[in-house]
Design a protein around this motif. Structure first.
Motif, PDB file in Angstrom:
ATOM      1  N   ALA A  36     -13.754  50.066   0.884  1.00 32.71           N
ATOM      2  CA  ALA A  36     -13.584  51.287   1.499  1.00 32.71           C
ATOM      3  C   ALA A  36     -12.757  52.297   0.897  1.00 32.71           C
ATOM      4  O   ALA A  36     -12.919  53.401   1.173  1.00 32.71           O
ATOM      5  CB  ALA A  36     -13.561  51.205   2.893  1.00 32.71           C
ATOM      6  N   SER A  37     -11.756  51.797   0.309  1.00 31.87           N
ATOM      7  CA  SER A  37     -10.866  52.306  -0.508  1.00 31.87           C
ATOM      8  C   SER A  37     -11.311  52.985  -1.808  1.00 31.87           C
ATOM      9  O   SER A  37     -10.887  52.286  -2.914  1.00 31.87           O
ATOM     10  CB  SER A  37      -9.578  51.625  -0.727  1.00 31.87           C
ATOM     11  OG  SER A  37      -8.754  52.100  -1.723  1.00 31.87           O
ATOM     12  N   LEU A  38     -11.900  53.950  -1.826  1.00 29.00           N
ATOM     13  CA  LEU A  38     -12.426  54.681  -3.049  1.00 29.00           C
ATOM     14  C   LEU A  38     -12.137  56.022  -3.359  1.00 29.00           C
ATOM     15  O   LEU A  38     -11.596  56.823  -2.457  1.00 29.00           O
ATOM     16  CB  LEU A  38     -13.955  54.568  -2.776  1.00 29.00           C
ATOM     17  CG  LEU A  38     -14.701  53.386  -3.075  1.00 29.00           C
ATOM     18  CD1 LEU A  38     -16.326  53.604  -3.118  1.00 29.00           C
ATOM     19  CD2 LEU A  38     -14.358  52.314  -4.103  1.00 29.00           C
ATOM     20  N   TYR A  39     -12.293  56.472  -4.747  1.00 24.71           N
ATOM     21  CA  TYR A  39     -12.334  57.853  -5.073  1.00 24.71           C
ATOM     22  C   TYR A  39     -13.309  58.439  -4.121  1.00 24.71           C
ATOM     23  O   TYR A  39     -14.616  58.070  -4.106  1.00 24.71           O
ATOM     24  CB  TYR A  39     -12.654  57.787  -6.803  1.00 24.71           C
ATOM     25  CG  TYR A  39     -12.639  59.193  -7.168  1.00 24.71           C
ATOM     26  CD1 TYR A  39     -11.811  59.995  -7.366  1.00 24.71           C
ATOM     27  CD2 TYR A  39     -14.017  59.441  -7.755  1.00 24.71           C
ATOM     28  CE1 TYR A  39     -11.867  61.208  -7.818  1.00 24.71           C
ATOM     29  CE2 TYR A  39     -14.201  60.621  -8.279  1.00 24.71           C
ATOM     30  CZ  TYR A  39     -13.370  61.709  -8.348  1.00 24.71           C
ATOM     31  OH  TYR A  39     -13.281  62.722  -9.090  1.00 24.71           O
ATOM     32  N   GLY A  40     -12.938  59.984  -3.843  1.00 31.20           N
ATOM     33  CA  GLY A  40     -13.955  60.649  -2.977  1.00 31.20           C
ATOM     34  C   GLY A  40     -15.128  60.828  -3.671  1.00 31.20           C
ATOM     35  O   GLY A  40     -16.163  60.867  -2.907  1.00 31.20           O
ATOM     36  N   GLY A  41     -15.232  60.949  -4.906  1.00 32.94           N
ATOM     37  CA  GLY A  41     -16.368  61.475  -5.621  1.00 32.94           C
ATOM     38  C   GLY A  41     -17.552  60.088  -5.670  1.00 32.94           C
ATOM     39  O   GLY A  41     -18.621  60.385  -5.418  1.00 32.94           O
ATOM     40  N   GLY A  95      -6.768  51.506  -5.724  1.00 32.14           N
ATOM     41  CA  GLY A  95      -7.629  52.389  -5.162  1.00 32.14           C
ATOM     42  C   GLY A  95      -7.059  53.755  -5.365  1.00 32.14           C
ATOM     43  O   GLY A  95      -5.784  53.871  -5.199  1.00 32.14           O
ATOM     44  N   ASN A  96      -7.871  54.600  -5.625  1.00 28.40           N
ATOM     45  CA  ASN A  96      -7.289  56.214  -5.589  1.00 28.40           C
ATOM     46  C   ASN A  96      -7.904  56.945  -4.410  1.00 28.40           C
ATOM     47  O   ASN A  96      -9.130  57.089  -4.266  1.00 28.40           O
ATOM     48  CB  ASN A  96      -7.852  56.808  -7.012  1.00 28.40           C
ATOM     49  CG  ASN A  96      -7.479  58.236  -6.988  1.00 28.40           C
ATOM     50  OD1 ASN A  96      -6.823  58.825  -6.391  1.00 28.40           O
ATOM     51  ND2 ASN A  96      -7.984  58.726  -8.144  1.00 28.40           N
ATOM     52  N   PRO A  97      -7.112  57.564  -3.469  1.00 22.66           N
ATOM     53  CA  PRO A  97      -5.327  57.453  -3.681  1.00 22.66           C
ATOM     54  C   PRO A  97      -4.760  56.342  -2.711  1.00 22.66           C
ATOM     55  O   PRO A  97      -3.669  56.583  -2.449  1.00 22.66           O
ATOM     56  CB  PRO A  97      -5.441  58.909  -3.081  1.00 22.66           C
ATOM     57  CG  PRO A  97      -6.298  59.178  -2.175  1.00 22.66           C
ATOM     58  CD  PRO A  97      -7.465  58.370  -2.341  1.00 22.66           C
ATOM     59  N   SER A 125     -15.678  63.863   2.984  1.00 21.07           N
ATOM     60  CA  SER A 125     -15.493  62.694   3.565  1.00 21.07           C
ATOM     61  C   SER A 125     -15.569  62.904   5.087  1.00 21.07           C
ATOM     62  O   SER A 125     -15.135  63.939   5.623  1.00 21.07           O
ATOM     63  CB  SER A 125     -14.483  62.151   2.995  1.00 21.07           C
ATOM     64  OG  SER A 125     -14.363  61.856   1.776  1.00 21.07           O
ATOM     65  N   THR A 126     -16.035  61.679   5.968  1.00 22.02           N
ATOM     66  CA  THR A 126     -15.999  61.686   7.449  1.00 22.02           C
ATOM     67  C   THR A 126     -14.459  61.507   7.534  1.00 22.02           C
ATOM     68  O   THR A 126     -13.877  60.891   6.869  1.00 22.02           O
ATOM     69  CB  THR A 126     -16.902  60.713   7.969  1.00 22.02           C
ATOM     70  OG1 THR A 126     -16.487  59.624   7.526  1.00 22.02           O
ATOM     71  CG2 THR A 126     -18.284  61.146   7.843  1.00 22.02           C
ATOM     72  N   THR A 178      -9.970  57.935   6.319  1.00 18.95           N
ATOM     73  CA  THR A 178      -8.849  56.978   6.815  1.00 18.95           C
ATOM     74  C   THR A 178      -8.823  55.694   6.077  1.00 18.95           C
ATOM     75  O   THR A 178      -7.826  55.110   5.599  1.00 18.95           O
ATOM     76  CB  THR A 178      -9.045  56.388   8.334  1.00 18.95           C
ATOM     77  OG1 THR A 178      -9.097  57.611   9.098  1.00 18.95           O
ATOM     78  CG2 THR A 178      -8.043  55.456   8.942  1.00 18.95           C
ATOM     79  N   ASN A 179      -9.933  55.200   5.816  1.00 21.52           N
ATOM     80  CA  ASN A 179     -10.241  54.122   4.929  1.00 21.52           C
ATOM     81  C   ASN A 179      -9.894  54.171   3.582  1.00 21.52           C
ATOM     82  O   ASN A 179      -9.469  53.305   3.000  1.00 21.52           O
ATOM     83  CB  ASN A 179     -11.616  53.612   5.047  1.00 21.52           C
ATOM     84  CG  ASN A 179     -12.219  53.118   6.423  1.00 21.52           C
ATOM     85  OD1 ASN A 179     -11.360  52.584   7.147  1.00 21.52           O
ATOM     86  ND2 ASN A 179     -13.420  53.038   6.670  1.00 21.52           N
ATOM     87  N   ALA A 180      -9.948  55.553   2.965  1.00 22.11           N
ATOM     88  CA  ALA A 180      -9.565  55.668   1.539  1.00 22.11           C
ATOM     89  C   ALA A 180      -8.069  55.863   1.703  1.00 22.11           C
ATOM     90  O   ALA A 180      -7.543  56.135   0.610  1.00 22.11           O
ATOM     91  CB  ALA A 180     -10.402  56.985   0.989  1.00 22.11           C
ATOM     92  N   GLY A 181      -7.106  55.857   2.685  1.00 16.80           N
ATOM     93  CA  GLY A 181      -5.941  56.368   2.810  1.00 16.80           C
ATOM     94  C   GLY A 181      -5.639  57.685   2.615  1.00 16.80           C
ATOM     95  O   GLY A 181      -4.423  58.197   2.154  1.00 16.80           O
ATOM     96  N   VAL A 182      -6.397  58.592   3.351  1.00 13.02           N
ATOM     97  CA  VAL A 182      -6.325  59.712   3.010  1.00 13.02           C
ATOM     98  C   VAL A 182      -5.778  60.471   4.326  1.00 13.02           C
ATOM     99  O   VAL A 182      -6.596  60.471   5.481  1.00 13.02           O
ATOM    100  CB  VAL A 182      -7.543  60.814   2.355  1.00 13.02           C
ATOM    101  CG1 VAL A 182      -7.195  62.214   2.529  1.00 13.02           C
ATOM    102  CG2 VAL A 182      -7.664  60.362   0.950  1.00 13.02           C
ATOM    103  N   PHE A 183      -4.466  61.292   4.566  1.00 14.37           N
ATOM    104  CA  PHE A 183      -4.151  61.773   5.729  1.00 14.37           C
ATOM    105  C   PHE A 183      -3.977  63.189   5.417  1.00 14.37           C
ATOM    106  O   PHE A 183      -3.810  63.712   4.336  1.00 14.37           O
ATOM    107  CB  PHE A 183      -3.192  60.860   6.263  1.00 14.37           C
ATOM    108  CG  PHE A 183      -3.170  59.487   6.223  1.00 14.37           C
ATOM    109  CD1 PHE A 183      -3.908  59.000   7.427  1.00 14.37           C
ATOM    110  CD2 PHE A 183      -2.915  58.603   5.214  1.00 14.37           C
ATOM    111  CE1 PHE A 183      -4.263  57.744   7.417  1.00 14.37           C
ATOM    112  CE2 PHE A 183      -3.199  57.312   5.354  1.00 14.37           C
ATOM    113  CZ  PHE A 183      -3.957  56.667   6.553  1.00 14.37           C
ATOM    114  N   ASP A 184      -3.500  64.047   6.745  1.00 10.77           N
ATOM    115  CA  ASP A 184      -3.775  65.543   6.177  1.00 10.77           C
ATOM    116  C   ASP A 184      -2.224  65.778   5.902  1.00 10.77           C
ATOM    117  O   ASP A 184      -1.689  66.826   5.585  1.00 10.77           O
ATOM    118  CB  ASP A 184      -4.118  66.339   7.495  1.00 10.77           C
ATOM    119  CG  ASP A 184      -3.090  66.145   8.681  1.00 10.77           C
ATOM    120  OD1 ASP A 184      -2.123  65.417   8.713  1.00 10.77           O
ATOM    121  OD2 ASP A 184      -3.521  66.920   9.569  1.00 10.77           O
TER     122      ASP A 184
END
Ligand SMILES: *Cc1c(COP(=O)(O)O)cnc(C)c1O
Length: 414
Positions: free
Chosen positions: A108-113, A156-158, A374-375, A380-386
Motif C-alpha cells: 500500500a506504500s506506493l507512488y501516487g501515480g 516506498g515513495n514517499p 488518493s483517498t 495514510t497507507n502511503a505515508g502522506v500527511f498534510d
C-alpha cells in the motif's frame, strides 16, 4: 569487465564500444522514424524476427538499444525495454501478464501515480489488493486463486519504507507468482532487486537514471528466471519457446509495440549521458541526505523520516539490504499544513517541483499535489500527511542546504 569491477567503472565501460558505424564515443541520436531496407526480402526477414536490424522506431532504434543494453548491465537480468515514461513501463510490465479477472497484491506504500493506475485497471477487470509492506501473514492471507503478481517499491515513495525483497520474492515464488518491483527511489546503485529474487524490475528513468530532469522515460528489466505457467498466464503460452526471453519476447511483439509505449531516441541519448554519473550523483546525494536528516532530526517540532536514521523502523533492513547509502530522499513532518507551506516558501535553494532525482534539491507538499486523487486511507497507507514535506536532496554543498533549512524553519514558527 569482471564480476568485481566497481560500480562506476562497470557503468562507464561495460557495453560502450561507441557507435558501430562511425566510432562516435556515445551512440548518436538516430533521429529517424524509419530505416531504409536494401531489399523486400530483407524487410520480410526483419518483420519475422529472422534478421537483426531496425525498421521503425516504435519497435526499435539504435540509440534506444544502446540505452537498453546499459540498463541491462546496470540492473542485471536478460533484457530491458525502454518506455516513454515510468508509468508506461509499469503499465506494460503488468499488462504483459495480466488479463480481466486477475488480481494484483501490492504494497500500500506506493507512488501516487501507481495508485491511480491500479484504480484505472479496475475498469478492465484487474483488481488490486493492498497490503501492509513486509506483513508476511497479511500478504499470504490475501492470495486467492486469482492472484497473478506481487508488486512493491524497493523504497516506498514517499513513505520511505524498505521492502524485504528476498523474503517477498520467496513468498511469491512459493505460490507460483512473480514479483515485479519499482526501483525508482533506490536505483541499482543501492540495490539490484533481480539479484535478490525479483522477477521484473521497472524504473522511472525520468528520475535518478537521467539525473537532470531533462526527459521523461521508464525501463522494464526482466530477470528471465520466472517460469510462466501457461494455464495461469495463457498469453505466455506461445512465447514459452523463447525460454529466458519469454516475458520480453511477448511484450516486444505485443503490448509494447501496440500501445506505442516507446522511448524517444533523443531521450535515450540524454539518459545515456546522464547515467554515466549515476554513481557519483547518488554517492553525493545520499551523503547530503544523511547529513540533512541528522541536522533536521535535532530540531524541536520536526519529525524526520529517513531510513539512514537509527530510529527509522526500516533502518535495520536498510542496513542489511542497501549498499553504499540510504537513499537521497527524506520527509519531514512539521506540525501543520500552514507551517509546511511556510517552510517550503521560505527555502531559497530547493526548487518546488513534483519530481525527484535531480542534481538540484527539490521539495514538495505531496498531500496537496501528488496524492490529490488518493483517498484518506490511501494517503495514510502511503505515508502522506498534510504536514509532510518531501525533500529530494541534490548535490549542492551541504553547508548551504543546512543553512537554508535553518533560516526557513526559523521564519516558520510552530
Ligand atoms: C516518478 C515515479 C513513477 C512514474 O514515473 P514517470 O516517469 O513520471 O512516469 C513511478 N514510480 C515511482 C516510484 C516514481 O517516483
Amino acid at each position: 569487465m569482471t564480476e568485481s569491477t566497481g560500480f562506476n567503472t562497470s557503468l562507464l565501460h561495460s557495453c560502450i564500444e561507441g557507435d558501430k558505424s562511425t566510432g562516435a564515443t556515445l551512440t548518436p541520436i538516430y533521429q529517424s522514424s524509419a530505416f531504409y531496407q536494401p531489399s523486400a526480402s530483407q524487410h520480410e526477414k526483419l518483420f519475422h524476427n529472422q534478421a537483426p536490424g531496425y525498421s521503425y522506431t516504435r519497435i526499435g532504434n539504435p540509440t534506444i538499444t544502446a540505452f537498453e543494453e546499459r540498463m541491462t548491465k546496470l540492473e542485471g537480468g536478460v533484457a530491458s525495454i525502454a518506455c516513454a515514461s515510468g508509468m508506461a513501463a509499469l503499465t506494460n510490465a503488468l499488462l504483459n501478464i495480466l488479463q480481466a479477472g486477475d488480481e494484483i497484491i501490492s504494497s500500500a506504500s506506493l507512488y501516487g501515480g501507481s495508485i491511480d493506475l491500479f484504480r484505472d485497471l479496475e475498469a478492465f477487470g484487474i483488481h488490486t489488493i493492498y497490503v501492509k509492506n513486509n506483513d508476511w501473514e497479511q500478504i499470504e492471507q490475501s492470495i486467492t486463486e486469482k492472484t497473478r503478481v506481487f508488486f512493491a517499491e524497493t523504497i516506498g515513495n514517499p513513505r520511505l519504507d524498505v521492502t524485504d525483497i528476498r523474503t517477498l520474492s520467496e513468498l511469491a515464488h512459493k505460490h507460483g507468482l512473480p514479483l515485479i518491483m519499482d526501483n525508482t527511489v533506490a536505483t541499482a546503485y543501492l540495490v539490484k532487486p533481480l539479484e535478490l529474487g525479483a522477477d521484473v524490475v521497472i524504473n522511472s528513468t525520468s528520475k535518478y537514471i537521467n539525473g537532470h530532469s531533462d526527459a521523461i522515460s521508464g525501463v522494464i528489466n526482466d530477470s528471465g528466471n520466472f517460469t510462466w505457467d501457461a494455464e495461469k498466464y495463457p498469453g505466455m503460452k506461445e512465447y514459452k519457446k523463447f525460454g529466458k526471453f519469454a516475458y520480453t519476447a511477448k511484450l516486444r511483439n505485443g503490448l509494447f509495440r501496440n500501445t506505442g509505449a516507446c522511448m524517444a531516441p533523443q531521450t535515450a541519448y540524454y539518459n545515456l549521458l546522464g547515467m554515466e554519473t549515476l554513481g557519483l550523483r547518488m554517492e553525493r546525494e545520499c551523503e547530503n541526505a544523511f547529513k540533512l536528516a541528522e541536522y533536521l532530526d535535532g530540531i524541536d517540532g520536526i519529525e524526520v523520516n529517513y531510513p539512514g536514521l537509527e530510529k527509522s523502523p526500516w533502518h535495520q533492513l536498510a542496513k542489511k539490504q542497501l549498499s553504499r547509502g540510504f537513499g537521497a530522499i527524506l520527509t519531514i513532518r512539521v506540525g501543520s499544513k500552514e507551517r509546511a507551506f511556510s517552510i517550503i516558501d521560505n527555502l531559497k535553494i530547493p526548487m518546488i517541483v513534483s519530481n525527484i532525482g535531480d542534481t538540484k534539491s527539490l521539495v514538495i507538499h505531496p498531500e496537496s499535489t501528488l496524492n490529490v486523487h488518493s483517498t484518506e486511507e490511501e494517503k495514510t497507507n502511503a505515508g502522506v500527511f498534510d504536514d509532510l514535506i518531501r525533500i529530494s536532496v541534490g548535490i549542492e554543498d551541504i553547508e548551504d542546504l543546512i543553512a537554508d533549512f535553518k533560516q526557513a524553519i526559523e521564519k516558520s514558527p510552530l
